[in-house]
Design a protein around this motif. Structure first.
Motif, mmCIF file in Angstrom:
data_model
loop_
_atom_site.group_PDB
_atom_site.id
_atom_site.type_symbol
_atom_site.label_atom_id
_atom_site.label_comp_id
_atom_site.label_asym_id
_atom_site.label_seq_id
_atom_site.Cartn_x
_atom_site.Cartn_y
_atom_site.Cartn_z
ATOM 1 N N ASP A 44 45.525 10.738 -35.937
ATOM 2 C CA ASP A 44 44.953 12.074 -36.061
ATOM 3 C C ASP A 44 44.715 12.393 -37.533
ATOM 4 O O ASP A 44 45.480 13.136 -38.153
ATOM 5 N N VAL A 45 43.633 11.843 -38.092
ATOM 6 C CA VAL A 45 43.341 12.077 -39.512
ATOM 7 C C VAL A 45 42.941 13.527 -39.769
ATOM 8 O O VAL A 45 43.035 13.998 -40.901
ATOM 9 N N ALA A 46 42.552 14.250 -38.721
ATOM 10 C CA ALA A 46 42.220 15.664 -38.874
ATOM 11 C C ALA A 46 43.449 16.483 -39.262
ATOM 12 O O ALA A 46 43.321 17.603 -39.771
ATOM 13 N N ALA A 47 44.649 15.940 -39.044
ATOM 14 C CA ALA A 47 45.889 16.641 -39.399
ATOM 15 C C ALA A 47 46.189 16.559 -40.897
ATOM 16 O O ALA A 47 47.014 17.329 -41.400
ATOM 17 N N ILE A 48 45.539 15.657 -41.595
ATOM 18 C CA ILE A 48 45.862 15.427 -43.004
ATOM 19 C C ILE A 48 45.659 16.671 -43.871
ATOM 20 O O ILE A 48 46.558 17.019 -44.655
ATOM 21 N N PRO A 49 44.544 17.390 -43.781
ATOM 22 C CA PRO A 49 44.361 18.542 -44.673
ATOM 23 C C PRO A 49 45.433 19.623 -44.564
ATOM 24 O O PRO A 49 45.717 20.308 -45.547
ATOM 25 N N SER A 50 46.054 19.758 -43.414
ATOM 26 C CA SER A 50 47.077 20.798 -43.276
ATOM 27 C C SER A 50 48.402 20.408 -43.932
ATOM 28 O O SER A 50 49.254 21.269 -44.151
ATOM 29 N N VAL A 51 48.573 19.129 -44.269
ATOM 30 C CA VAL A 51 49.856 18.655 -44.795
ATOM 31 C C VAL A 51 49.735 18.044 -46.193
ATOM 32 O O VAL A 51 50.688 18.090 -46.968
ATOM 33 N N VAL A 52 48.595 17.492 -46.534
ATOM 34 C CA VAL A 52 48.413 16.783 -47.807
ATOM 35 C C VAL A 52 47.607 17.666 -48.765
ATOM 36 O O VAL A 52 46.563 18.200 -48.394
ATOM 37 N N SER A 53 48.090 17.792 -49.991
ATOM 38 C CA SER A 53 47.407 18.634 -50.985
ATOM 39 C C SER A 53 46.074 18.011 -51.392
ATOM 40 O O SER A 53 45.896 16.785 -51.334
ATOM 41 N N ASP A 54 45.159 18.859 -51.815
ATOM 42 C CA ASP A 54 43.851 18.382 -52.257
ATOM 43 C C ASP A 54 43.983 17.469 -53.471
ATOM 44 O O ASP A 54 43.267 16.503 -53.616
ATOM 45 N N GLY A 55 44.958 17.760 -54.351
ATOM 46 C CA GLY A 55 45.175 16.951 -55.553
ATOM 47 C C GLY A 55 46.152 15.811 -55.356
ATOM 48 O O GLY A 55 46.773 15.348 -56.310
ATOM 49 N N TYR A 56 46.287 15.353 -54.115
ATOM 50 C CA TYR A 56 47.200 14.273 -53.723
ATOM 51 C C TYR A 56 47.124 13.102 -54.702
ATOM 52 O O TYR A 56 46.048 12.580 -54.978
ATOM 53 N N LYS A 57 48.280 12.709 -55.226
ATOM 54 C CA LYS A 57 48.363 11.590 -56.177
ATOM 55 C C LYS A 57 48.859 10.354 -55.435
ATOM 56 O O LYS A 57 49.909 10.375 -54.810
ATOM 57 N N GLN A 58 48.091 9.283 -55.523
ATOM 58 C CA GLN A 58 48.343 8.069 -54.758
ATOM 59 C C GLN A 58 48.734 6.933 -55.701
ATOM 60 O O GLN A 58 48.052 6.696 -56.703
ATOM 61 N N HIS A 59 49.823 6.226 -55.375
ATOM 62 C CA HIS A 59 50.244 5.086 -56.188
ATOM 63 C C HIS A 59 49.929 3.752 -55.534
ATOM 64 O O HIS A 59 50.145 2.709 -56.135
ATOM 65 N N ASN A 60 49.442 3.746 -54.292
ATOM 66 C CA ASN A 60 48.978 2.516 -53.659
ATOM 67 C C ASN A 60 47.658 2.150 -54.329
ATOM 68 O O ASN A 60 46.715 2.952 -54.323
ATOM 69 N N PRO A 61 47.551 0.949 -54.914
ATOM 70 C CA PRO A 61 46.349 0.604 -55.677
ATOM 71 C C PRO A 61 45.088 0.442 -54.829
ATOM 72 O O PRO A 61 43.989 0.352 -55.375
ATOM 73 N N LEU A 62 45.215 0.441 -53.500
ATOM 74 C CA LEU A 62 44.044 0.298 -52.630
ATOM 75 C C LEU A 62 43.398 1.630 -52.278
ATOM 76 O O LEU A 62 42.312 1.659 -51.691
ATOM 77 N N VAL A 63 44.067 2.745 -52.614
ATOM 78 C CA VAL A 63 43.593 4.067 -52.198
ATOM 79 C C VAL A 63 43.429 4.964 -53.429
ATOM 80 O O VAL A 63 44.363 5.114 -54.208
ATOM 81 N N PRO A 64 42.248 5.575 -53.589
ATOM 82 C CA PRO A 64 42.057 6.489 -54.721
ATOM 83 C C PRO A 64 42.894 7.758 -54.566
ATOM 84 O O PRO A 64 43.323 8.110 -53.460
ATOM 85 N N ASP A 65 43.088 8.475 -55.671
ATOM 86 C CA ASP A 65 43.737 9.782 -55.644
ATOM 87 C C ASP A 65 42.888 10.771 -54.845
ATOM 88 O O ASP A 65 41.671 10.610 -54.722
ATOM 89 N N GLY A 66 43.553 11.809 -54.351
ATOM 90 C CA GLY A 66 42.849 12.888 -53.667
ATOM 91 C C GLY A 66 42.981 12.797 -52.160
ATOM 92 O O GLY A 66 43.126 11.716 -51.587
ATOM 93 N N ARG A 67 42.915 13.963 -51.523
ATOM 94 C CA ARG A 67 43.038 14.035 -50.067
ATOM 95 C C ARG A 67 41.830 13.405 -49.364
ATOM 96 O O ARG A 67 41.994 12.633 -48.426
ATOM 97 N N ALA A 68 40.627 13.708 -49.804
ATOM 98 C CA ALA A 68 39.421 13.188 -49.137
ATOM 99 C C ALA A 68 39.370 11.658 -49.140
ATOM 100 O O ALA A 68 39.104 11.053 -48.090
ATOM 101 N N PRO A 69 39.649 10.982 -50.264
ATOM 102 C CA PRO A 69 39.661 9.514 -50.222
ATOM 103 C C PRO A 69 40.737 8.960 -49.287
ATOM 104 O O PRO A 69 40.533 7.923 -48.650
ATOM 105 N N PHE A 70 41.870 9.648 -49.184
ATOM 106 C CA PHE A 70 42.938 9.236 -48.270
ATOM 107 C C PHE A 70 42.453 9.326 -46.820
ATOM 108 O O PHE A 70 42.641 8.405 -46.027
#
Length: 147
Positions: A44-70
């Motif tokens: 359920d990727v539609a659930a992500i915006p309600s829990v993950v901040s827009d400025g989400y910082k990602q340390h997995n090198p395969l995924v860019p920073d931010g909620r939308a790229p996640f």
């Protein structure tokens, strides 16, 4: 002959750590566990915006920073692996951090990966993520499982 003078500062006195707020830590743990099960097991990727901040910082090198790229990354991953599941084996907290020890598989035949996901929660939103990923081997030098 050259010589160097090195000045060493005395170690700073450590202040006692703040007392833990176990109720807040449990709230964060529940938020992350619910999010993880909803997103990684129900896809359920539609659930992500309600829990993950827009400025989400990602340390997995395969995924860019931010909620939308996640969201984009997981949408593609679940389209390619519709049977993917992630079983949470255990969880832990410390302050604003939540750890999950996970057995992730792409399909029922997959031996999977042992994952430790670490999330930082702030104001009821996931704001940062780290992970450590190890494939589950066919053979082990010991009788212990990875879980």
């Amino acid at each position: 002959m050259l010589s160097a003078l090195v000045l060493v500062q005395p170690a700073q006195a450590q202040t006692p750590s703040q007392p833990r707020n176990l109720a807040a830590e449990e709230t964060n743990r529940k938020l992350v566990v619910d999010f993880y099960n909803r997103v990684f097991n129900q896809h359920d990727v539609a659930a992500i915006p309600s829990v993950v901040s827009d400025g989400y910082k990602q340390h997995n090198p395969l995924v860019p920073d931010g909620r939308a790229p996640f969201v984009n990354y997981l949408t593609k991953r679940f389209q390619e692996n519709p049977q993917a599941r992630s079983e949470i084996i255990r969880s832990a907290t410390d302050g604003d951090l939540v750890w999950l020890h996970v057995h992730s598989t792409a399909n029922p035949q997959d031996r999977g990966r042992a994952i430790v996901d670490i999330f930082r929660v702030k104001d009821g939103k996931i704001v940062e993520h780290w992970d450590i990923i190890q494939f589950v081997p066919e053979k082990s030098a010991n009788q212990n499982t990875m879980f």
